[in-house]
Design a protein around this motif. Sequence first.
Motif, PDB file in Angstrom:
ATOM      1  N   ASP A 154       0.807  -1.218  -0.187  1.00 53.93           N
ATOM      2  CA  ASP A 154       0.041  -0.008   0.064  1.00 53.93           C
ATOM      3  C   ASP A 154       0.980   1.135   0.013  1.00 53.93           C
ATOM      4  O   ASP A 154       0.310   2.256  -0.576  1.00 53.93           O
ATOM      5  CB  ASP A 154      -1.007   0.010   1.124  1.00 53.93           C
ATOM      6  CG  ASP A 154      -2.003   1.137   1.220  1.00 53.93           C
ATOM      7  OD1 ASP A 154      -2.819   1.327   0.425  1.00 53.93           O
ATOM      8  OD2 ASP A 154      -1.776   2.178   2.134  1.00 53.93           O
ATOM      9  N   ARG A 155       1.851   1.324   0.842  1.00 46.95           N
ATOM     10  CA  ARG A 155       2.893   2.284   0.757  1.00 46.95           C
ATOM     11  C   ARG A 155       3.580   2.671  -0.536  1.00 46.95           C
ATOM     12  O   ARG A 155       3.819   3.743  -1.045  1.00 46.95           O
ATOM     13  CB  ARG A 155       3.617   2.322   2.174  1.00 46.95           C
ATOM     14  CG  ARG A 155       3.304   2.374   3.404  1.00 46.95           C
ATOM     15  CD  ARG A 155       4.285   2.362   4.447  1.00 46.95           C
ATOM     16  NE  ARG A 155       3.861   2.972   5.700  1.00 46.95           N
ATOM     17  CZ  ARG A 155       4.459   2.599   6.910  1.00 46.95           C
ATOM     18  NH1 ARG A 155       5.603   1.654   6.756  1.00 46.95           N
ATOM     19  NH2 ARG A 155       4.062   3.397   8.199  1.00 46.95           N
TER      20      ARG A 155
ATOM     21  N   ASP B 291       2.377   1.858  -3.433  1.00 46.61           N
ATOM     22  CA  ASP B 291       1.334   2.508  -4.311  1.00 46.61           C
ATOM     23  C   ASP B 291       1.363   4.062  -4.194  1.00 46.61           C
ATOM     24  O   ASP B 291       1.167   4.587  -5.060  1.00 46.61           O
ATOM     25  CB  ASP B 291       0.007   1.794  -3.932  1.00 46.61           C
ATOM     26  CG  ASP B 291      -0.172   0.288  -4.533  1.00 46.61           C
ATOM     27  OD1 ASP B 291       0.687   0.075  -5.479  1.00 46.61           O
ATOM     28  OD2 ASP B 291      -1.126  -0.504  -4.247  1.00 46.61           O
ATOM     29  N   ARG B 292       1.352   4.389  -3.088  1.00 44.54           N
ATOM     30  CA  ARG B 292       1.114   5.546  -2.535  1.00 44.54           C
ATOM     31  C   ARG B 292       2.487   6.518  -2.903  1.00 44.54           C
ATOM     32  O   ARG B 292       2.317   7.620  -3.057  1.00 44.54           O
ATOM     33  CB  ARG B 292       0.494   6.062  -1.094  1.00 44.54           C
ATOM     34  CG  ARG B 292      -0.792   5.398  -1.149  1.00 44.54           C
ATOM     35  CD  ARG B 292      -1.451   5.630   0.364  1.00 44.54           C
ATOM     36  NE  ARG B 292      -0.786   4.952   1.506  1.00 44.54           N
ATOM     37  CZ  ARG B 292      -0.080   5.303   2.165  1.00 44.54           C
ATOM     38  NH1 ARG B 292       0.292   6.517   2.200  1.00 44.54           N
ATOM     39  NH2 ARG B 292       0.231   4.582   3.121  1.00 44.54           N
ATOM     40  N   ASP B 293       3.449   5.932  -2.537  1.00 42.19           N
ATOM     41  CA  ASP B 293       4.719   6.691  -2.813  1.00 42.19           C
ATOM     42  C   ASP B 293       5.749   5.407  -3.388  1.00 42.19           C
ATOM     43  O   ASP B 293       6.743   4.719  -2.948  1.00 42.19           O
ATOM     44  CB  ASP B 293       5.323   7.005  -1.382  1.00 42.19           C
ATOM     45  CG  ASP B 293       6.752   7.449  -1.308  1.00 42.19           C
ATOM     46  OD1 ASP B 293       7.249   7.885  -2.396  1.00 42.19           O
ATOM     47  OD2 ASP B 293       7.461   7.551  -0.425  1.00 42.19           O
TER      48      ASP B 293
ATOM     49  N   TRP C   2       9.241   4.436  -1.878  1.00 44.35           N
ATOM     50  CA  TRP C   2       9.172   3.971  -0.488  1.00 44.35           C
ATOM     51  C   TRP C   2      10.132   2.557  -0.563  1.00 44.35           C
ATOM     52  O   TRP C   2      10.952   2.521   0.524  1.00 44.35           O
ATOM     53  CB  TRP C   2       7.586   3.544  -0.194  1.00 44.35           C
ATOM     54  CG  TRP C   2       7.670   2.484   0.820  1.00 44.35           C
ATOM     55  CD1 TRP C   2       7.608   1.361   1.117  1.00 44.35           C
ATOM     56  CD2 TRP C   2       7.675   3.035   2.566  1.00 44.35           C
ATOM     57  NE1 TRP C   2       7.313   0.744   2.529  1.00 44.35           N
ATOM     58  CE2 TRP C   2       7.626   2.038   3.296  1.00 44.35           C
ATOM     59  CE3 TRP C   2       7.879   4.288   2.889  1.00 44.35           C
ATOM     60  CZ2 TRP C   2       7.695   2.093   4.368  1.00 44.35           C
ATOM     61  CZ3 TRP C   2       7.827   4.296   4.259  1.00 44.35           C
ATOM     62  CH2 TRP C   2       7.615   3.350   5.139  1.00 44.35           C
TER      63      TRP C   2
ATOM     64  N   HIS D 155      -4.225  -6.079   0.439  1.00 43.42           N
ATOM     65  CA  HIS D 155      -3.697  -5.831  -0.748  1.00 43.42           C
ATOM     66  C   HIS D 155      -3.687  -6.868  -1.698  1.00 43.42           C
ATOM     67  O   HIS D 155      -3.161  -7.934  -1.430  1.00 43.42           O
ATOM     68  CB  HIS D 155      -2.258  -5.132  -0.662  1.00 43.42           C
ATOM     69  CG  HIS D 155      -1.932  -4.192  -1.743  1.00 43.42           C
ATOM     70  ND1 HIS D 155      -1.432  -4.780  -2.817  1.00 43.42           N
ATOM     71  CD2 HIS D 155      -1.873  -3.006  -1.995  1.00 43.42           C
ATOM     72  CE1 HIS D 155      -1.288  -3.758  -3.836  1.00 43.42           C
ATOM     73  NE2 HIS D 155      -1.407  -2.575  -3.349  1.00 43.42           N
TER      74      HIS D 155
END
Length: 402
Positions: free
Chosen positions: A276-277, A279-281, A284, A351
């Motif tokens: 998830d992280r 996907d957002r960054d 990461w 996820h």
Amino acid sequence: MHPMVKPALRRGWRDLNTVQFGMTPAHAMTLGPMDTATGSFLELLNGTRGLALLREEGRRMDLPDGHVDALVERLAESGLLDDARGGGPAADALRGKKEVLDRLRPDLASLSLTASEPGDAISRLAARRSLRVQVRGAGRVGAVLACLLSGAGVGEVDVRDGGRVEPWDLAPGGLPAEAVGDRRDEAARRAVRRAAPDRPPRRGPAAPPDDGPGFSLVILAPRDDVAVHAPSPSTADPLMASGMPHLYAGVVEGTGVVGPLVLPGETGCAGCLHEDRTDRDPAWPRLVAQWRSGKPRQARPCDLTLATAVAGLAAAHALAFLDGRAPSSAGARWEVSLPGLHWHARPVPAHPACPCGAAEKGEGEHLAEDGRPRETMAGQRPSEARRTAGAARLAGTWRAHV
């Protein structure tokens, strides 16, 4: 049955014919209209009399036939009644250990507030004595957390960690000053034994590591702040493979973290968090690789009061799970940062790219209508909605008070 109005709930008269049980909106309820005789009869529901004797007392007070049984039944349905002798053989064994029970009486009173059936609170408290929990990490968070679980009546709390105790590992309620230089795991186990209301048998120092089945919960409380902020999915692979529930907790750069509580295949895990992280960054994974390969610091930022708060909240979430509830850390991380200290929850959604399989079940299969994990363990209590509905069924005489 020896009925007893839950002593944890303070009682007060709102007016001449309405009684309020409890002070806080979460648990307070009112009863009315209340006649004088029934109000006086409530004083007899103190756990010293069985139903037969209570019926005789009711007749002496000129209460109608069946009134005592109806009142007891309705109090029980509304969650306001306990059984002074209920809970089964395990509860009886606990009552036989007066010194142990006296240590745990505040915990018993607290459990009674959320218990659904008479005798359920002491049954849950007695059940804790047969549970085994492993805490991985014996720093300022992990050692205190382990001692809290032991002090709350969990039968065996095993602690795993490496190295030797350093001065910065010490904390009130955790590792004491005299432990500096000792092996961390052995020092933590001694602290756990001291915290226990009923001392468990001591395991010798030569006992082999116990990482196999038999634990009810594993808590990951690493001293490494990178492992707190970005837990490695590979660390939990054996737990995921065995279906072992596990909870994360720790402090990273002035931020305390509790969660997620991972129910393998049901709720978001460390792998889901990583995906998830990412996907957002997109940066990461690159950042995590640098953090993990960086030079370790001798003493990481871990404020004593923040670490203690994290240990307390993590222990509370762990106990809720062990008692058969679904704490809000299932599928979420609770975070709080200095200096504002505002707790907030960050969801950890299952996820589809994570091999844990939680996403394949579909959100509706393990989440309730309000988005929180369903209560799936045995012995769960009815929801607050059911409790309120139970009160509303009482011939129009009961109503929830907020």
